[in-house]
Design a protein around this motif. Structure first.
Motif, PDB file in Angstrom:
ATOM      1  N   VAL A 186      -6.661 -14.216  -2.875  1.00  0.00           N
ATOM      2  CA  VAL A 186      -5.505 -13.315  -2.888  1.00  0.00           C
ATOM      3  C   VAL A 186      -5.473 -12.459  -1.635  1.00  0.00           C
ATOM      4  O   VAL A 186      -4.418 -12.251  -1.023  1.00  0.00           O
ATOM      5  N   ALA A 187      -6.624 -11.949  -1.215  1.00  0.00           N
ATOM      6  CA  ALA A 187      -6.682 -11.001  -0.103  1.00  0.00           C
ATOM      7  C   ALA A 187      -6.416 -11.666   1.246  1.00  0.00           C
ATOM      8  O   ALA A 187      -5.806 -11.046   2.139  1.00  0.00           O
ATOM      9  N   GLN A 188      -6.838 -12.896   1.418  1.00  0.00           N
ATOM     10  CA  GLN A 188      -6.742 -13.543   2.727  1.00  0.00           C
ATOM     11  C   GLN A 188      -5.319 -13.640   3.268  1.00  0.00           C
ATOM     12  O   GLN A 188      -5.052 -13.242   4.411  1.00  0.00           O
ATOM     13  N   PRO A 189      -4.337 -14.154   2.490  1.00  0.00           N
ATOM     14  CA  PRO A 189      -2.969 -14.226   3.041  1.00  0.00           C
ATOM     15  C   PRO A 189      -2.364 -12.855   3.297  1.00  0.00           C
ATOM     16  O   PRO A 189      -1.519 -12.707   4.181  1.00  0.00           O
ATOM     17  N   TRP A 190      -2.772 -11.840   2.545  1.00  0.00           N
ATOM     18  CA  TRP A 190      -2.266 -10.493   2.798  1.00  0.00           C
ATOM     19  C   TRP A 190      -2.737  -9.998   4.158  1.00  0.00           C
ATOM     20  O   TRP A 190      -1.979  -9.375   4.894  1.00  0.00           O
ATOM     21  N   ARG A 191      -3.981 -10.290   4.503  1.00  0.00           N
ATOM     22  CA  ARG A 191      -4.477  -9.878   5.816  1.00  0.00           C
ATOM     23  C   ARG A 191      -3.742 -10.625   6.927  1.00  0.00           C
ATOM     24  O   ARG A 191      -3.390 -10.042   7.958  1.00  0.00           O
ATOM     25  N   LYS A 192      -3.498 -11.909   6.710  1.00  0.00           N
ATOM     26  CA  LYS A 192      -2.761 -12.694   7.715  1.00  0.00           C
ATOM     27  C   LYS A 192      -1.344 -12.164   7.896  1.00  0.00           C
ATOM     28  O   LYS A 192      -0.751 -12.295   8.970  1.00  0.00           O
ATOM     29  N   ALA A 193      -0.811 -11.554   6.833  1.00  0.00           N
ATOM     30  CA  ALA A 193       0.557 -11.026   6.882  1.00  0.00           C
ATOM     31  C   ALA A 193       0.612  -9.617   7.471  1.00  0.00           C
ATOM     32  O   ALA A 193       1.680  -9.012   7.520  1.00  0.00           O
ATOM     33  N   GLY A 194      -0.536  -9.093   7.907  1.00  0.00           N
ATOM     34  CA  GLY A 194      -0.543  -7.797   8.577  1.00  0.00           C
ATOM     35  C   GLY A 194      -1.278  -6.682   7.873  1.00  0.00           C
ATOM     36  O   GLY A 194      -1.436  -5.593   8.430  1.00  0.00           O
ATOM     37  N   ARG A 195      -1.747  -6.931   6.641  1.00  0.00           N
ATOM     38  CA  ARG A 195      -2.488  -5.898   5.918  1.00  0.00           C
ATOM     39  C   ARG A 195      -3.990  -6.075   6.165  1.00  0.00           C
ATOM     40  O   ARG A 195      -4.763  -6.419   5.271  1.00  0.00           O
ATOM     41  N   ALA A 196      -4.396  -5.847   7.418  1.00  0.00           N
ATOM     42  CA  ALA A 196      -5.772  -6.107   7.836  1.00  0.00           C
ATOM     43  C   ALA A 196      -6.791  -5.279   7.064  1.00  0.00           C
ATOM     44  O   ALA A 196      -7.957  -5.667   6.935  1.00  0.00           O
ATOM     45  N   GLU A 197      -6.362  -4.139   6.532  1.00  0.00           N
ATOM     46  CA  GLU A 197      -7.294  -3.262   5.811  1.00  0.00           C
ATOM     47  C   GLU A 197      -7.652  -3.792   4.431  1.00  0.00           C
ATOM     48  O   GLU A 197      -8.609  -3.316   3.804  1.00  0.00           O
ATOM     49  N   LEU A 198      -6.917  -4.780   3.955  1.00  0.00           N
ATOM     50  CA  LEU A 198      -7.154  -5.304   2.609  1.00  0.00           C
ATOM     51  C   LEU A 198      -8.243  -6.377   2.633  1.00  0.00           C
ATOM     52  O   LEU A 198      -8.009  -7.563   2.412  1.00  0.00           O
ATOM     53  N   THR A 199      -9.458  -5.939   2.916  1.00  0.00           N
ATOM     54  CA  THR A 199     -10.593  -6.842   2.865  1.00  0.00           C
ATOM     55  C   THR A 199     -10.863  -7.222   1.409  1.00  0.00           C
ATOM     56  O   THR A 199     -10.363  -6.587   0.475  1.00  0.00           O
ATOM     57  N   THR A 200     -11.678  -8.235   1.219  1.00  0.00           N
ATOM     58  CA  THR A 200     -12.023  -8.637  -0.141  1.00  0.00           C
ATOM     59  C   THR A 200     -12.635  -7.473  -0.907  1.00  0.00           C
ATOM     60  O   THR A 200     -12.325  -7.255  -2.085  1.00  0.00           O
ATOM     61  N   ARG A 201     -13.474  -6.702  -0.239  1.00  0.00           N
ATOM     62  CA  ARG A 201     -14.118  -5.576  -0.912  1.00  0.00           C
ATOM     63  C   ARG A 201     -13.108  -4.504  -1.312  1.00  0.00           C
ATOM     64  O   ARG A 201     -13.170  -3.947  -2.421  1.00  0.00           O
ATOM     65  N   VAL A 202     -12.157  -4.202  -0.432  1.00  0.00           N
ATOM     66  CA  VAL A 202     -11.141  -3.198  -0.756  1.00  0.00           C
ATOM     67  C   VAL A 202     -10.305  -3.657  -1.954  1.00  0.00           C
ATOM     68  O   VAL A 202     -10.014  -2.870  -2.863  1.00  0.00           O
ATOM     69  N   VAL A 203      -9.935  -4.926  -1.968  1.00  0.00           N
ATOM     70  CA  VAL A 203      -9.130  -5.444  -3.073  1.00  0.00           C
ATOM     71  C   VAL A 203      -9.932  -5.418  -4.371  1.00  0.00           C
ATOM     72  O   VAL A 203      -9.403  -5.087  -5.444  1.00  0.00           O
ATOM     73  N   GLU A 204     -11.227  -5.730  -4.303  1.00  0.00           N
ATOM     74  CA  GLU A 204     -12.088  -5.640  -5.488  1.00  0.00           C
ATOM     75  C   GLU A 204     -12.131  -4.208  -6.033  1.00  0.00           C
ATOM     76  O   GLU A 204     -12.069  -3.988  -7.243  1.00  0.00           O
ATOM     77  N   GLU A 205     -12.235  -3.248  -5.132  1.00  0.00           N
ATOM     78  CA  GLU A 205     -12.282  -1.842  -5.557  1.00  0.00           C
ATOM     79  C   GLU A 205     -10.962  -1.424  -6.203  1.00  0.00           C
ATOM     80  O   GLU A 205     -10.959  -0.678  -7.197  1.00  0.00           O
ATOM     81  N   ARG A 206      -9.858  -1.900  -5.669  1.00  0.00           N
ATOM     82  CA  ARG A 206      -8.562  -1.562  -6.263  1.00  0.00           C
ATOM     83  C   ARG A 206      -8.394  -2.235  -7.624  1.00  0.00           C
ATOM     84  O   ARG A 206      -7.829  -1.646  -8.543  1.00  0.00           O
ATOM     85  N   LEU A 207      -8.896  -3.442  -7.737  1.00  0.00           N
ATOM     86  CA  LEU A 207      -8.838  -4.127  -9.027  1.00  0.00           C
ATOM     87  C   LEU A 207      -9.664  -3.370 -10.057  1.00  0.00           C
ATOM     88  O   LEU A 207      -9.222  -3.175 -11.196  1.00  0.00           O
ATOM     89  N   ASP A 208     -10.838  -2.936  -9.670  1.00  0.00           N
ATOM     90  CA  ASP A 208     -11.694  -2.155 -10.564  1.00  0.00           C
ATOM     91  C   ASP A 208     -10.982  -0.878 -11.000  1.00  0.00           C
ATOM     92  O   ASP A 208     -10.981  -0.509 -12.181  1.00  0.00           O
ATOM     93  N   ALA A 209     -10.354  -0.193 -10.041  1.00  0.00           N
ATOM     94  CA  ALA A 209      -9.650   1.048 -10.351  1.00  0.00           C
ATOM     95  C   ALA A 209      -8.465   0.792 -11.284  1.00  0.00           C
ATOM     96  O   ALA A 209      -8.178   1.606 -12.175  1.00  0.00           O
ATOM     97  N   TYR A 210      -7.783  -0.334 -11.090  1.00  0.00           N
ATOM     98  CA  TYR A 210      -6.630  -0.661 -11.930  1.00  0.00           C
ATOM     99  C   TYR A 210      -7.072  -0.989 -13.353  1.00  0.00           C
ATOM    100  O   TYR A 210      -6.476  -0.504 -14.323  1.00  0.00           O
ATOM    101  N   VAL A 211      -8.119  -1.800 -13.503  1.00  0.00           N
ATOM    102  CA  VAL A 211      -8.634  -2.122 -14.836  1.00  0.00           C
ATOM    103  C   VAL A 211      -9.092  -0.846 -15.537  1.00  0.00           C
ATOM    104  O   VAL A 211      -8.825  -0.641 -16.732  1.00  0.00           O
ATOM    105  N   THR A 212      -9.755   0.030 -14.798  1.00  0.00           N
ATOM    106  CA  THR A 212     -10.194   1.305 -15.370  1.00  0.00           C
ATOM    107  C   THR A 212      -9.006   2.130 -15.834  1.00  0.00           C
ATOM    108  O   THR A 212      -9.030   2.727 -16.928  1.00  0.00           O
ATOM    109  N   ALA A 213      -7.926   2.159 -15.026  1.00  0.00           N
ATOM    110  CA  ALA A 213      -6.734   2.922 -15.385  1.00  0.00           C
ATOM    111  C   ALA A 213      -6.093   2.365 -16.656  1.00  0.00           C
ATOM    112  O   ALA A 213      -5.622   3.121 -17.523  1.00  0.00           O
ATOM    113  N   LEU A 214      -6.075   1.035 -16.790  1.00  0.00           N
ATOM    114  CA  LEU A 214      -5.503   0.418 -17.994  1.00  0.00           C
ATOM    115  C   LEU A 214      -6.316   0.780 -19.247  1.00  0.00           C
ATOM    116  O   LEU A 214      -5.738   1.136 -20.283  1.00  0.00           O
ATOM    117  N   ILE A 215      -7.619   0.711 -19.144  1.00  0.00           N
ATOM    118  CA  ILE A 215      -8.468   1.011 -20.287  1.00  0.00           C
ATOM    119  C   ILE A 215      -8.405   2.495 -20.631  1.00  0.00           C
ATOM    120  O   ILE A 215      -8.343   2.889 -21.810  1.00  0.00           O
TER     121      ILE A 215
END
Length: 320
Positions: A287-316
Motif C-alpha cells: 500500500v505504501a509504495q505507490p503512495w511514495r511514488k505518487a509524491g508522498r515520500a514521507e509515507l514509509t512503511t513504518r509511518v503507515v504501520e504507525e498510522r494503522l496502529d493509531a487508527y485501530v486503537t481509535a476504533l477500539i
C-alpha cells in the motif's frame, strides 16, 4: 497503421489486438506508463485519428506472475462493471475490449476509454475531497444491477492479521476478537470494493477549491455485491493511513451526511471497520509504495504501520 517506434513499449500481440479495436484510419502514435497501481501494468495509448486529432485509451495488463491466476476473474469483473455503469451517474471508463484469458494478447488485458483528471493524495483541500468522495460512493451504491453479480470476497481472518511492531498487544487482541465473530447481516449493494483516493480522479483545477469535482472512478476489478459498510470501511482505512486516523473516522459520518445508509448497530459498523483495517495489516508495504511514488515520500512503511496502529486503537477506543 501503427507507429511502431512510439508504440514499441506495447507487446506485439497486444499491439495487434488493440489495433483491431481502433476505428478505421486510426493508429497508435504514443504510449506511456501510468503509475500508482499495485497488481497491473497500466499504459496510456494516444491514438491518432483520421481528422488529425488524437484521443487516449487505457490498456491494463496483468504481467506479474503473482497475479496471473486471478487476472481472468478480475478483468471479467471489471469488464462487466464497466458495461453495467454505462449510462449511469458514475463516471467510469467505457469498455473498448477485454481479453481476460490472454487468448489474443501476451498477457490478460483490458482496453478502456481514458478519463480526464488526476488522483490527489496530499492534505491540501482534504475536507472538500472527503465530502466529494462520500457523495460519489453513495452514487455507486445506488446502482442496481439487472443481473446478479458476485458476492464480495474477504480473505483476512483472525489468524492472518499482522500486528505492527510496537503496537499495543491488548488493543490488537481486542480488534482481532471483533472479527472472530461471524459477519453481521446486511442489505446488499453494488460495491466498487477498492474505493479509495488512489482510484478516484479529480478535476485538474482542484487547487481552486471552489468547483472541485470528481471526473472519474477507476479500477473496477473487484466490483461485487455486499454491504455498503465494507466500501465505506475501506475508504476510511485508506484516508486514515494517508492523512491520519481522524480522517478515517470522519468518512463514515460524511457518507451518512451524503445520504448513505450504514448498519444501524454500532457493533455491526465496528465489525466492518475493524475487518478492513486488519486486512490492511497484511499488505502495508504494498500500500505504501505507490503512495511514495505518487509524491508522498514521507509515507514509509513504518509511518503507515504507525498510522494503522493509531487508527485501530481509535476504533477500539471509540467502541469501549
Amino acid at each position: 497503421m501503427t507507429n511502431h517506434v512510439e508504440a514499441a513499449a506495447v507487446r506485439p500481440r497486444t499491439l495487434a489486438w488493440v489495433g483491431r479495436h481502433l476505428k478505421v484510419g486510426e493508429r497508435i502514435v504514443r504510449t506511456g506508463a501510468l503509475h500508482g497501481g499495485i497488481t497491473a501494468e497500466i499504459r496510456r495509448l494516444t491514438v491518432g485519428t483520421r481528422n488529425g486529432g488524437t484521443r487516449d485509451l487505457i490498456l491494463r495488463s496483468f504481467v506479474d506472475s503473482r497475479y496471473l491466476g486471478q487476472a481472468a476473474d478480475w478483468l471479467s469483473r471489471e469488464a462487466d462493471a464497466l458495461i453495467l455503469l454505462t449510462g449511469t451517474d458514475v463516471p467510469a471508463p467505457g469498455l473498448v475490449a477485454a481479453d481476460p484469458t490472454a487468448a489474443h494478447c501476451e498477457y490478460p488485458s483490458l482496453l478502456m476509454t481514458h478519463l480526464t483528471g488526476r488522483t490527489v493524495l496530499d492534505d491540501d483541500g482534504l475536507k472538500t475531497r472527503v465530502s466529494l468522495l462520500a457523495r460519489q460512493l453513495v452514487t455507486i451504491h445506488a446502482v442496481r444491477p439487472v443481473e446478479p453479480i458476485r458476492e464480495y470476497v474477504a480473505l483476512t481472518t483472525a489468524d492472518t492479521v499482522v500486528v505492527p511492531k510496537g503496537a499495543d498487544a491488548a488493543v490488537w487482541a481486542a480488534a482481532i476478537d471483533v472479527i472472530r465473530k461471524p459477519p453481521p447481516p446486511y442489505e446488499g449493494r453494488f460495491l466498487h470494493r477498492d474505493f479509495q483516493p488512489g482510484n478516484v480522479l479529480f478535476d485538474e483545477r482542484l487547487s481552486q477549491s471552489v468547483g472541485a469535482r470528481i471526473t472519474g472512478v477507476v479500477d473496477w476489478a473487484a466490483a461485487s455485491w455486499g454491504p455498503a459498510d465494507l466500501d465505506v470501511a475501506h475508504c476510511s482505512t485508506n484516508l486514515a493511513l494517508l492523512h491520519g486516523p481522524a480522517w478515517g473516522l470522519r468518512f463514515a459520518e460524511a457518507y451518512e451526511e451524503a445520504g448513505g445508509v450504514l448498519a444501524s448497530a454500532a457493533s455491526e459498523r465496528l465489525w466492518w471497520q475493524v475487518r478492513d483495517a486488519l486486512a490492511c495489516s497484511e499488505e502495508v508495504r504494498q500500500v505504501a509504495q505507490p503512495w511514495r511514488k505518487a509524491g508522498r515520500a514521507e509515507l514509509t512503511t513504518r509511518v503507515v504501520e504507525e498510522r494503522l496502529d493509531a487508527y485501530v486503537t481509535a476504533l477500539i477506543d471509540a467502541a469501549s
